[in-house]
Design an enzyme around this catalytic site. Sequence first.
Site, PDB file in Angstrom:
ATOM      1  N   CYS A  69       6.254  -5.212   2.212  1.00 59.94           N
ATOM      2  CA  CYS A  69       6.161  -4.801   0.698  1.00 59.94           C
ATOM      3  C   CYS A  69       6.668  -3.575   0.556  1.00 59.94           C
ATOM      4  O   CYS A  69       7.591  -2.922   1.234  1.00 59.94           O
ATOM      5  CB  CYS A  69       4.892  -5.072   0.398  1.00 59.94           C
ATOM      6  SG  CYS A  69       3.715  -3.806   0.936  1.00 59.94           S
ATOM      7  N   ASN A 117       3.508  -0.667   2.004  1.00 61.36           N
ATOM      8  CA  ASN A 117       2.919  -1.046   3.294  1.00 61.36           C
ATOM      9  C   ASN A 117       1.555  -0.423   3.373  1.00 61.36           C
ATOM     10  O   ASN A 117       0.857  -0.170   4.270  1.00 61.36           O
ATOM     11  CB  ASN A 117       3.565  -0.692   4.354  1.00 61.36           C
ATOM     12  CG  ASN A 117       2.947  -1.306   5.672  1.00 61.36           C
ATOM     13  OD1 ASN A 117       3.207  -0.610   6.856  1.00 61.36           O
ATOM     14  ND2 ASN A 117       2.467  -2.464   5.635  1.00 61.36           N
ATOM     15  N   ASP A 141       2.532  -6.549  -7.380  1.00 65.22           N
ATOM     16  CA  ASP A 141       2.141  -5.343  -6.894  1.00 65.22           C
ATOM     17  C   ASP A 141       0.856  -4.752  -7.501  1.00 65.22           C
ATOM     18  O   ASP A 141       0.655  -4.452  -8.800  1.00 65.22           O
ATOM     19  CB  ASP A 141       3.113  -4.133  -6.994  1.00 65.22           C
ATOM     20  CG  ASP A 141       3.291  -2.790  -6.581  1.00 65.22           C
ATOM     21  OD1 ASP A 141       1.825  -2.649  -6.309  1.00 65.22           O
ATOM     22  OD2 ASP A 141       4.001  -2.171  -6.291  1.00 65.22           O
ATOM     23  N   CYS A 166      -0.690  -2.065   0.528  1.00 62.47           N
ATOM     24  CA  CYS A 166      -1.540  -3.051  -0.366  1.00 62.47           C
ATOM     25  C   CYS A 166      -1.392  -4.432   0.167  1.00 62.47           C
ATOM     26  O   CYS A 166      -2.124  -5.212   1.099  1.00 62.47           O
ATOM     27  CB  CYS A 166      -1.452  -2.937  -1.524  1.00 62.47           C
ATOM     28  SG  CYS A 166      -1.792  -1.237  -2.348  1.00 62.47           S
ATOM     29  N   ARG A 167      -0.284  -4.973  -0.178  1.00 58.58           N
ATOM     30  CA  ARG A 167       0.082  -6.387  -0.067  1.00 58.58           C
ATOM     31  C   ARG A 167       0.489  -6.876   1.390  1.00 58.58           C
ATOM     32  O   ARG A 167      -0.168  -7.948   1.987  1.00 58.58           O
ATOM     33  CB  ARG A 167       1.492  -6.754  -1.121  1.00 58.58           C
ATOM     34  CG  ARG A 167       0.874  -6.752  -2.569  1.00 58.58           C
ATOM     35  CD  ARG A 167       2.142  -6.918  -3.254  1.00 58.58           C
ATOM     36  NE  ARG A 167       3.020  -5.708  -3.110  1.00 58.58           N
ATOM     37  CZ  ARG A 167       4.228  -5.428  -3.746  1.00 58.58           C
ATOM     38  NH1 ARG A 167       4.827  -6.415  -4.428  1.00 58.58           N
ATOM     39  NH2 ARG A 167       4.875  -4.485  -3.557  1.00 58.58           N
ATOM     40  N   SER A 168       1.244  -6.117   1.947  1.00 54.95           N
ATOM     41  CA  SER A 168       1.706  -6.631   3.352  1.00 54.95           C
ATOM     42  C   SER A 168       0.653  -6.281   4.554  1.00 54.95           C
ATOM     43  O   SER A 168       0.473  -7.143   5.238  1.00 54.95           O
ATOM     44  CB  SER A 168       2.983  -5.937   3.733  1.00 54.95           C
ATOM     45  OG  SER A 168       3.004  -4.768   3.940  1.00 54.95           O
TER      46      SER A 168
END
Length: 158
Positions: A8, A11, A126, A13-15
């Site tokens: 993401c 690095n 995001d 939150c999402r990934s």
Amino acid sequence: MIEVCFVCLGNICRSPLAQGVFEKCVADEGLQDQIQVSSAGTGNWHIGSPPDGRMQETANKHGVQLNSRGQQFQPADFFNFDLILAMDDSNLSILEQMCPNPQKAENLKLFRSFDPENNGDLDVPDPYYGGGKGFEIVYEIVNRTCPKILEFIKTRVK
Ligand code: 4NP
């Protein structure tokens, strides 16, 4: 050994969530000796940082531990990973620009291309600047998509 990396922007939150949920899927099937999981960001602001506290809280609520530390994806990483999953289209564009050759570009895919409920929306939104609900939405997307990614990889492992 198949090596997978979720990517993401930050690095944090999402990934990291995708890494944590996917690690759990892999462990549930006893495949941890065959599939190695990692995550990275295209940006460099959060190198060495633990995941965002709001993402950790959401993950923990669903029984998922996040153990990553922020790292920035490097062009050389194309030689380390068999599957690189971009969390949104802007992450994908940046990865495409740093990709060393067309053969390596085949390992690059959009995470939500595996989402059975994407309805044509291929971005994991995001959540960083939004409210708490954004983190739960990210969890729902990631939780239903990770098993599909594992199914895809299993067709290659065997
Ligand atoms: P992520 O969220 O890409 O899901 O980790 C973000 C985290 C940090 C920033 C942007 C997005 N940031 O601008 O610092």
